[in-house]
Design an enzyme around this catalytic site. Sequence first.
Site, PDB file in Angstrom:
ATOM      1  CG  ASP A 306      -9.021   2.937  -7.003  1.00  0.00           C
ATOM      2  OD1 ASP A 306      -8.198   3.702  -6.482  1.00  0.00           O
ATOM      3  OD2 ASP A 306     -10.241   3.174  -7.064  1.00  0.00           O
ATOM      4  CD  GLU A 354      -6.317   3.514  -2.800  1.00  0.00           C
ATOM      5  OE1 GLU A 354      -6.058   3.965  -1.651  1.00  0.00           O
ATOM      6  OE2 GLU A 354      -7.450   3.191  -3.155  1.00  0.00           O
ATOM      7  CG  ASP A 408      -8.168  10.492  -5.771  1.00  0.00           C
ATOM      8  OD1 ASP A 408      -8.846  10.945  -6.718  1.00  0.00           O
ATOM      9  OD2 ASP A 408      -8.257   9.315  -5.383  1.00  0.00           O
TER      10      ASP A 408
END
Length: 508
Positions: A306, A354, A408
């Site tokens: 992430d 990511e 998200d």
Amino acid sequence: MHFKTAEEDKTNHRYSGVLAHPTSFPSPYGIGDMGQGAYDFIDFLSAAGQHLWQVLPLGPTTIGDSPYQGFSVFAGQPLLISPDLLKKEKLLTEEDLKDIPDFNPDQVDYGAVLTYKAKLFKQAYAHFRHTADKNLLEEYDAFCSSNEVWLDDYCLFMAGKDYHEGLPWYEWEDSLLDPDSLERKEWMEVLKEKVNYYKFIQFLFFSQWYDLKEYANKKGIAIIGDIPIFPCWDSADVWANKKMFRLDPKGYPLEVAGVPPDYFSATGQLWGNPLYDWEAHKEDGYRWWIERIRNQLDQVDYVRIDHFRGFEAYWAVPYGEETALNGKWKKGPGEDLFLAVKQALGGELRFFAEDLGVITPEVERLRDMFEFPGMKVLQFGFDGDGESTFLPHQLDTRNCICYTGTHDNDTSCGWYANTSEKNRDKIRRYMNTDGSSVSWDFIRICLGTIAKYAIFPVQDLLKLGSDARMNIPGSPTGNWSFRFRAGLLDEGMAKGLKQMTELFGRFG
């Protein structure tokens, strides 16, 4: 099951799968867990011709219930422990499970679930303390021994939080705030019973998780895990490794993490996590990071990193700011960290990057240096005018993961309903559709791209709208609670998804 290294997998193999956090699975206990609902989901993936299951971080969550803000980056989420499996292990009885509250099957009420499951765990621990099952006791001892690098820190931290009635560690007013070796030994003795209880809970989590992972792997399903770049301030990780973070003498951050204004927020996102002292990590040979990644790659088959761009440069916001607007970019460890990890662990690093947000050529070079696949989100491609690099015909590399959307994003149906008519018209013409089943149109387009990996949230399979969204970035409450009901992922859906997957050559 053998998972190919990057060198072995320089072929035309293409893979696809589903993003579904275990909390979303059907279960009578108020939250998805590692019981029958998880096994049914893996069976569905297998029947549907899928080879990937992506999860969010699996750690114990704090206030706000976000998987990206946990008490530990090593430990497992106790709420995912299945009471039914504890019953099979004779750690719970029929009597223990007779009064299940009337939980909402569509939403997780974390407070209610925590209260209920804490009672069950205490009953299970009482049964464990009196068990005559030598195999179980030997498995417990082996677990504690093989996880020494993090287990004692975490369990002492959690016992300390109980002792201090839930206060964050930086508000503790005794020697447990920053114990030396002698003080730590004394606290371990004082809190021995609580420490052992938390060890037992982690033993339960990982026993169930590794059984589930083995089942998935035997079915040909590889699991993609998720590493949040920054630990939570009130975590065992920061408390036990203060010198590795930029803290003042009282334990308060000098600066905190976030991102500048972007697609998701006009004022940026202020995460509040303390930032690393990267020089201290380098001097220590990145030991903490190496152990963290070793731990993750033991739990899962691939790891999504992430906020990957934070390793090249991160957004540092002065502590006390109310938004992320007044931050500035600072250099991260870059290739130095990943070279150290690669040398320590050997072989290829099975990472997904990511790489969304403010991405610079330096970030792209870091990603490509290690051949980490980056992310392409279809919703971004159709949002606005012009030619986006997220549009399917603009993908310029196979080595990427194409998503319909992520945790998200809004669901594809929700996004389509709420976007402009101009965007909807573009989608209808691009996908040659009337929009009546738009989430499956997105899945079909995702499968048909050149991307080696295609992944879509379970909400898109189920054609769900905005009320099924997992997270709204920048919103501190009301997230992470989505659940789906048993039977919705049925045989007909599996058959249709398998046919579509095979049509586009994603045989795994």
